[in-house]
Write a protein that holds these residues in place. Sequence first.
Motif, PDB file in Angstrom:
ATOM      1  N   GLU C 233      33.260  38.023  45.589  1.00 14.59           N
ATOM      2  CA  GLU C 233      34.109  38.803  44.684  1.00 14.59           C
ATOM      3  C   GLU C 233      34.743  39.966  45.458  1.00 14.59           C
ATOM      4  O   GLU C 233      35.970  40.104  45.530  1.00 14.59           O
ATOM      5  CB  GLU C 233      33.252  39.332  43.532  1.00 14.59           C
ATOM      6  CG  GLU C 233      34.039  39.848  42.351  1.00 14.59           C
ATOM      7  CD  GLU C 233      34.673  38.717  41.544  1.00 14.59           C
ATOM      8  OE1 GLU C 233      35.541  39.021  40.716  1.00 14.59           O
ATOM      9  OE2 GLU C 233      34.313  37.548  41.781  1.00 14.59           O
ATOM     10  N   VAL C 234      33.890  40.754  46.098  1.00 13.74           N
ATOM     11  CA  VAL C 234      34.364  41.953  46.790  1.00 13.74           C
ATOM     12  C   VAL C 234      35.293  41.569  47.951  1.00 13.74           C
ATOM     13  O   VAL C 234      36.356  42.150  48.134  1.00 13.74           O
ATOM     14  CB  VAL C 234      33.175  42.795  47.309  1.00 13.74           C
ATOM     15  CG1 VAL C 234      33.674  43.928  48.187  1.00 13.74           C
ATOM     16  CG2 VAL C 234      32.367  43.333  46.144  1.00 13.74           C
ATOM     17  N   ARG C 235      34.912  40.527  48.663  1.00 17.35           N
ATOM     18  CA  ARG C 235      35.731  40.114  49.818  1.00 17.35           C
ATOM     19  C   ARG C 235      37.125  39.731  49.346  1.00 17.35           C
ATOM     20  O   ARG C 235      38.135  40.191  49.876  1.00 17.35           O
ATOM     21  CB  ARG C 235      35.081  38.920  50.546  1.00 17.35           C
ATOM     22  CG  ARG C 235      33.827  39.288  51.329  1.00 17.35           C
ATOM     23  CD  ARG C 235      33.814  38.643  52.694  1.00 17.35           C
ATOM     24  NE  ARG C 235      32.760  39.232  53.537  1.00 17.35           N
ATOM     25  CZ  ARG C 235      31.479  38.822  53.549  1.00 17.35           C
ATOM     26  NH1 ARG C 235      31.095  37.838  52.764  1.00 17.35           N
ATOM     27  NH2 ARG C 235      30.602  39.417  54.343  1.00 17.35           N
ATOM     28  N   SER C 236      37.185  38.904  48.284  1.00 21.95           N
ATOM     29  CA  SER C 236      38.521  38.460  47.844  1.00 21.95           C
ATOM     30  C   SER C 236      39.284  39.662  47.287  1.00 21.95           C
ATOM     31  O   SER C 236      40.512  39.724  47.370  1.00 21.95           O
ATOM     32  CB  SER C 236      38.397  37.347  46.797  1.00 21.95           C
ATOM     33  OG  SER C 236      37.427  37.703  45.849  1.00 21.95           O
ATOM     34  N   LEU C 237      38.523  40.647  46.761  1.00 16.30           N
ATOM     35  CA  LEU C 237      39.184  41.873  46.304  1.00 16.30           C
ATOM     36  C   LEU C 237      39.909  42.511  47.479  1.00 16.30           C
ATOM     37  O   LEU C 237      41.101  42.841  47.404  1.00 16.30           O
ATOM     38  CB  LEU C 237      38.135  42.830  45.734  1.00 16.30           C
ATOM     39  CG  LEU C 237      38.602  44.192  45.209  1.00 16.30           C
ATOM     40  CD1 LEU C 237      39.629  44.024  44.117  1.00 16.30           C
ATOM     41  CD2 LEU C 237      37.411  44.963  44.662  1.00 16.30           C
ATOM     42  N   ARG C 238      39.196  42.627  48.596  1.00 18.41           N
ATOM     43  CA  ARG C 238      39.832  43.206  49.793  1.00 18.41           C
ATOM     44  C   ARG C 238      41.031  42.350  50.204  1.00 18.41           C
ATOM     45  O   ARG C 238      42.107  42.857  50.506  1.00 18.41           O
ATOM     46  CB  ARG C 238      38.836  43.254  50.962  1.00 18.41           C
ATOM     47  CG  ARG C 238      37.874  44.387  50.858  1.00 18.41           C
ATOM     48  CD  ARG C 238      37.037  44.478  52.078  1.00 18.41           C
ATOM     49  NE  ARG C 238      37.795  44.929  53.245  1.00 18.41           N
ATOM     50  CZ  ARG C 238      37.230  45.115  54.427  1.00 18.41           C
ATOM     51  NH1 ARG C 238      35.950  44.822  54.608  1.00 18.41           N
ATOM     52  NH2 ARG C 238      37.939  45.559  55.444  1.00 18.41           N
TER      53      ARG C 238
END
Lengths: 259, 259, 259, 259
Positions: C233-238
Motif C-alpha cells: 500500500e505504502v510503496r504504491s502510494l509513493r
Amino acid sequence: MTEADHRRNDARLQEWRNRTIVPMVAAASVFLAAYAWPIIDPDLPAVWEGVCSAALVVVWALFCADYVVRLWLAPQRVAFVRRNWFDLLVLLVPVLRTLRLVQVIVVLGLVNKRATMTMRASVSKYSVAAALLIVFCAALAVLDAERGVPGAVIHTFPDALWWAATTVTTVGYGDLYPVTAEGRLVAGVLFTAGIALLGVVTATLASWFVEKFNEGQESAAATQKQMVELMEEVRSLRAELAARTAPAEPAAEEADPGR
Amino acid sequence: MTEADHRRNDARLQEWRNRTIVPMVAAASVFLAAYAWPIIDPDLPAVWEGVCSAALVVVWALFCADYVVRLWLAPQRVAFVRRNWFDLLVLLVPVLRTLRLVQVIVVLGLVNKRATMTMRASVSKYSVAAALLIVFCAALAVLDAERGVPGAVIHTFPDALWWAATTVTTVGYGDLYPVTAEGRLVAGVLFTAGIALLGVVTATLASWFVEKFNEGQESAAATQKQMVELMEEVRSLRAELAARTAPAEPAAEEADPGR
Amino acid sequence: MTEADHRRNDARLQEWRNRTIVPMVAAASVFLAAYAWPIIDPDLPAVWEGVCSAALVVVWALFCADYVVRLWLAPQRVAFVRRNWFDLLVLLVPVLRTLRLVQVIVVLGLVNKRATMTMRASVSKYSVAAALLIVFCAALAVLDAERGVPGAVIHTFPDALWWAATTVTTVGYGDLYPVTAEGRLVAGVLFTAGIALLGVVTATLASWFVEKFNEGQESAAATQKQMVELMEEVRSLRAELAARTAPAEPAAEEADPGR
Amino acid sequence: MTEADHRRNDARLQEWRNRTIVPMVAAASVFLAAYAWPIIDPDLPAVWEGVCSAALVVVWALFCADYVVRLWLAPQRVAFVRRNWFDLLVLLVPVLRTLRLVQVIVVLGLVNKRATMTMRASVSKYSVAAALLIVFCAALAVLDAERGVPGAVIHTFPDALWWAATTVTTVGYGDLYPVTAEGRLVAGVLFTAGIALLGVVTATLASWFVEKFNEGQESAAATQKQMVELMEEVRSLRAELAARTAPAEPAAEEADPGR
C-alpha cells in the motif's frame, strides 16, 4: 428483579466480601489453632479441649452465617449455590473436618486472589503459602484419623508432617501411609494439591522463560511501541498533505465522509 | 544519606560481589571437601578430622565476614537483611549444616547468575550442575545424620547417594529413607530441589518448543523486521512530499509543532 | 588447514552420517537382539550364547570403526572429541553395557533428528519410541546385573520390565528395586529419562495449548500477513506521488539518495 | 470412487458419529455398570451375574456393529483402519477388558472433542472427568485381576481405589501393588494416564500464565488492532491524494495497474 437490582446486589456482595476478609481470616486462624492444639498435644487437660471444641463450633457458626449472608446478597441465588457448591459441602457435612481445613485455606486464598491475577511473583508466593498450609493441615487431619487405629503406622505429629511432605511432592516412600478411609481421603486431597503445585511451579517458570528467552515475545513488544510512532507519522503526513492542498480544492471535503 | 550515596554504595556492593566470587567459590569448595571427607571415610585419623573441623570453622568465619561487609556496603541495610534472610539464617544457626551446604550451592550459583538470565543453554547447564551438587551434599548430610542411629537404614555413602537420587527425582522407592529429624529436613530440601528441577527442565523445553513450533513467535519476529523497513518507507515519503511542496507553502512550518 | 578444507570436510562428515544411518541402525538392532536373547532366556545353549557374544564384539568393533572414521573426517578433531565425549565413553569402558544400550538408542535417535526439529508430532513419536526402548533396555540391563545376586529382588524379565515401567514414570512402588551398583546406575539413567520424558510430554502440550488458546499467537500471525499488504500500500502510494509530481521537479532525484 | 463420493461419504461418516454419540455413551455407561457391579459386590446372586455378562456381550456387539458401519462409511477404508487401530484392538482381543474400559472413556471423550479444541476450561474439565473415570475403571480392573490370587495384596474395592489414586498421581507408596500380569498391564495404563494428566494440568496452566503475564502476548493483540486502523489511515491517505490530483493528470490512470 430488574437488571439494576442485579448490578446493585452484585456490588453489595463484593463489598461484603472485601469487608469480611480480615475477620474471616482471623476466624480461620482461630479455627486452625483450635483444631491443631488438641491433636498435637494429646494429653491436653479436658478443660482446654472443651475450649477448643467450643471455638471450633463458634467459628463453624460464623462460616455458616457468612455463607447465608452471601447467599442472601447474591443476585441469582441458584447460580450462587452452584458456583459455591464446595463451601456448602464443607459446611453441611460435619464429618469432613479435613475439607473444612481446606476451606480455611480457600478463605486465606481469597486475600491474594486479585494479586495472583496480576503478577507472577505473587502467584509463586501464594502457591508456596498454600502448599505449606495444606501440608500442615493434612498432617493434622491424618494424625487425627490414624492415631490409635490398629494397624496404623502414623502415630506422632512429626511422622504425620514427614508423611505429608513425602506425599505432596509425590515422592511417596511408603514408610508411612494412611490405612483409614478418612486418612486416605486426606491423602487424596494432598495428591491433588501436589500435582497442582507441581503444575503451578512449572507453568510459572515456563511463562517466565518464554518471556525471557523467546525472540517473538520481545519483538512483539517492540513492534507495539513502533506501531504507535508509525501511526503518528502517518497521521501527521495526512495533516501536512491537507495543510498544503486543502485550501485549493473542495474535493477534499467530499473525500472526508469516505474515511 | 543522599540519592547519590545510594547509587555509589550500590555500585560498590556490586563491585565487591564481582571481586569476591572467585575466593568465595574456592572457600565453598574447601568447605565441601572438609565436610565430605570425614563423612565418606569414617575411620579417618583424629588429626585429619581436627583439620577438617578447623577448616569448616575458618570458612564459616569467612562467610560471616563476607556477609558483614556486604551489609556494611548495602545502601539500605534493613532491605538488605530482609532480601538476604536465607544467608543470615544459614550463618547464625550452626546446627543447620545441611542448609549451609545449600548455601555453598547458592554461592556457586552466583557465578552463573548473569549467564542464566541470558541463555537457555546456560540455564540447563546451571540446573544440572546445581542438581548434582545438591544430590551429593544431601547424601553427605543424610549419612551424617543417620549413621549409627538405631532403626536407621542408611549406613554407607553409596546407599546415601542412591537414596538421594531416588528422592530428587521423586521416585521414592522406600527401600531407604531417613528416620531422624535432621535426615528428614535434608530430604525436605531434596524434595523441593527435585520439584524445582523438574520445573526447570520442563519449562526450558516448553519455551524452546514454543519458539520452534509456534507460528506466532516467528511472525512476531518477522513483523518486527518489516516494521523498521516500513518506518523508513513512510519517513522518506514525508521527506519527498516536503521536498516537493515545502518551498511553496509556509503552512508546513505551522504543521511541524503539531507532530 | 584452510577454511575451504574445513567446509569440504564438514560436508563429507555429514555425507558419511547420512550413508551410515541405515547400517548403523541395523547393527544396533543386531546388538540389541544379541544382548537381549541370553538375558531373557537364561538356559540358552552355550553355542548360541557364544554366537551372541561374538555378535556383540563385532557390532562393538563396527561402532569403534564408525567413530574413528568420523573423527578422521571431522574438520576440528579436538572439538569433535569434546562434542562426542558420550560416544567415546560408551566405546572405551566395556563395563558400561547399559550405557552402550543407551548408545543404541542415540543411534536410532539420529534417524529422526532432523524430523524432530521441524514438527511437534514427530517429537512426540520420537520420545515415545525412545522411552519404550530405554525401558526395554533398562529392564535387560538391570536383570543382567541383579539376577542371582544374594539379596536382590529382581529375578525374572517380567519383573524387570515392571520395575523399569514403575521407575521411568517415577512412581517407584518399591516392591522391586536394584541392590547392585550396576543396577542402580541403570536406575539412574532411567530416572533421568523419566524426568526428560515427563518434560517433553508437558512441553509439547504446553506449546500446543499456547498456539491453540492464546490470542497473542494468532494476532501475531495475522499482523504478519497485514504487514505485507500495508507495505505494498505504502510503496504504491509513493509510486503514485512520484508518478504525479516527478516530471515537474528534479528535487525528487536529490531526495533519492536519502532513502 | 470420485472425489465427490469421498466428500459425500466423509460427511455421512461425520453425521453417523453425531447421531450415535448419545446411544454410544449410554451403551458405555451400561457396560461400565455391568462390569463394575459383579466386581464390587462379590457375593452377587448368579442370576444377576448372568444378566451382567449378557449386558457386556450385547454392548460389545453394539461396539462391533458401530465399528463396522463406520468402516463401511469411511471414504478410504485402509486409512480408516490404520487411524482407528486402537478401536479394532480393543474389539478383537476379548482378554483386554481393561482396555475396553479405556475404550469406554474414549467414547465419552468424543462428546467433548470439539469443545476441547476451542476452550481452556473445557480441556481442564474433560481431563478431570477422564482422570476420575480411568481411576475408577483401573480400580475395577485391577481388583478383578488380583482378587483371590495367592500373594496378591489388593483384595477389596476401597483398597483398589486407593491403589489407583496413589498410582495415577505417581506417588506410589508401595503399600499396595499388583502382582499379576493383567494387574500390571492396568497399572501401565494408569502410569501413562497419570503422566498425561500431569502434562495437561501443567500445560493448561502454562498457556494461561503465558497469556496473563507475558507482555509479548498483549502487545501482539494490541498491535493487531492498531494494524487495522493504520491500514484505513493509509488507504484514505491514498484516496485523498487521488481525489486531489486525479482530475489534473492522466498519469494516475497509468499508475493504477501498477498497484
